[in-house]
Design a protein around this motif. Structure first.
Motif, short mmCIF file in Angstrom:
data_model
loop_
_atom_site.label_atom_id
_atom_site.label_comp_id
_atom_site.label_asym_id
_atom_site.label_seq_id
_atom_site.Cartn_x
_atom_site.Cartn_y
_atom_site.Cartn_z
N THR A 103 0.82 -1.21 0.00
CA THR A 103 0.00 0.00 0.00
C THR A 103 0.85 1.26 0.00
O THR A 103 2.05 1.20 0.27
N THR A 104 0.18 2.36 -0.28
CA THR A 104 0.81 3.68 -0.22
C THR A 104 -0.15 4.62 0.51
O THR A 104 -1.37 4.45 0.39
N PRO A 105 0.36 5.57 1.29
CA PRO A 105 -0.54 6.51 1.98
C PRO A 105 -1.46 7.22 0.97
O PRO A 105 -1.03 7.58 -0.12
N TYR A 106 -2.71 7.41 1.36
CA TYR A 106 -3.72 7.97 0.44
C TYR A 106 -4.50 9.11 1.08
O TYR A 106 -5.56 9.46 0.64
N GLY A 107 -3.99 9.68 2.13
CA GLY A 107 -4.69 10.79 2.79
C GLY A 107 -5.37 10.36 4.06
O GLY A 107 -5.09 9.30 4.62
N GLN A 108 -6.30 11.20 4.50
CA GLN A 108 -7.05 10.88 5.71
C GLN A 108 -8.42 11.52 5.67
O GLN A 108 -8.67 12.43 4.89
N ILE A 109 -9.29 11.03 6.53
CA ILE A 109 -10.64 11.57 6.63
C ILE A 109 -10.55 12.92 7.34
O ILE A 109 -9.88 13.04 8.37
N PRO A 139 -14.01 8.36 11.68
CA PRO A 139 -13.83 9.68 12.31
C PRO A 139 -12.74 10.49 11.60
O PRO A 139 -11.84 9.92 10.97
N PRO A 140 -12.81 11.81 11.71
CA PRO A 140 -11.74 12.65 11.16
C PRO A 140 -10.39 12.23 11.74
O PRO A 140 -10.28 11.86 12.90
N GLY A 141 -9.37 12.27 10.89
CA GLY A 141 -8.03 11.87 11.30
C GLY A 141 -7.70 10.43 10.94
O GLY A 141 -6.53 10.03 11.03
N THR A 142 -8.70 9.64 10.54
CA THR A 142 -8.44 8.25 10.15
C THR A 142 -7.54 8.22 8.92
O THR A 142 -7.83 8.85 7.91
N LYS A 143 -6.44 7.49 9.00
CA LYS A 143 -5.48 7.40 7.89
C LYS A 143 -5.96 6.36 6.87
O LYS A 143 -6.49 5.32 7.24
N LEU A 144 -5.73 6.69 5.60
CA LEU A 144 -6.13 5.81 4.50
C LEU A 144 -4.91 5.36 3.71
O LEU A 144 -3.95 6.12 3.55
N TYR A 145 -4.96 4.11 3.22
CA TYR A 145 -3.88 3.52 2.44
C TYR A 145 -4.47 2.86 1.21
O TYR A 145 -5.42 2.09 1.31
N ARG A 146 -3.90 3.16 0.04
CA ARG A 146 -4.40 2.61 -1.22
C ARG A 146 -3.52 1.45 -1.66
O ARG A 146 -2.28 1.53 -1.60
N SER A 147 -4.15 0.38 -2.11
CA SER A 147 -3.42 -0.77 -2.64
C SER A 147 -2.72 -0.36 -3.93
O SER A 147 -3.32 0.25 -4.81
N ILE A 148 -1.44 -0.70 -4.04
CA ILE A 148 -0.69 -0.37 -5.24
C ILE A 148 -1.07 -1.32 -6.38
O ILE A 148 -1.27 -0.89 -7.51
N GLU A 149 -1.21 -2.59 -6.07
CA GLU A 149 -1.52 -3.59 -7.09
C GLU A 149 -2.99 -3.51 -7.55
O GLU A 149 -3.29 -3.74 -8.71
N HIS A 150 -3.89 -3.19 -6.63
CA HIS A 150 -5.32 -3.08 -6.93
C HIS A 150 -5.82 -1.74 -6.39
O HIS A 150 -6.40 -1.67 -5.31
N PRO A 151 -5.63 -0.65 -7.17
CA PRO A 151 -5.95 0.69 -6.67
C PRO A 151 -7.42 0.95 -6.37
O PRO A 151 -7.76 1.96 -5.77
#
Length: 126
Positions: A69-75, A94-106
């Motif tokens: 995965t790669t960091p993808y922002g946050q709520i 909730p606000p502040g939750t970190k998001l991660y995007r799959s590199i292989e399956h975006p």
């Protein structure tokens, strides 16, 4: 002189259609989010970068770490009834939750929470 007027008109038209096209896409995504929330008030959704994501399942740490995965922002904000969904808005997370995007399956994004991870899938338009 006539060439300048025609060129200016064509350029203005292209810019106008570009702006309208972007607005329509965002509006369609917002409408889709509104519809899903009306169908199921407990829907676990979020919107980021004009893409709507819906919860698929909860995953454990081992499963999460097996995905590249790669960091993808946050709520950044929570959805309130009858509001338009905006980028960074979530119905459950909730606000502040970190998001991660799959590199292989975006199309898959993971949220990192205190008690584990949740997998979300992009909702296709239309």
């Amino acid at each position: 002189m006539v060439t300048k007027v025609i060129y200016s008109f064509i350029l203005s038209t292209v810019i106008l259609f570009s702006i309208v096209g972007c607005t329509t896409e965002t509006s369609a995504t917002q409408e889709m989010a509104q519809t899903l929330m009306k169908e199921d008030k407990n829907s676990d959704l979020f919107l980021i970068e004009s893409i709507l994501y819906k919860k698929v399942k909860t995953v454990n740490e081992t499963e999460f770490k097996s995905v590249d995965t790669t960091p993808y922002g946050q709520i950044s904000m929570n959805y309130k009834k009858n509001e338009k969904f905006q980028s960074g808005m979530a119905s459950v997370l909730p606000p502040g939750t970190k998001l991660y995007r799959s590199i292989e399956h975006p199309e898959y994004v993971y949220s990192s929470e205190e008690n584990g991870y949740t997998m979300y899938q992009s909702v296709p338009e239309g």
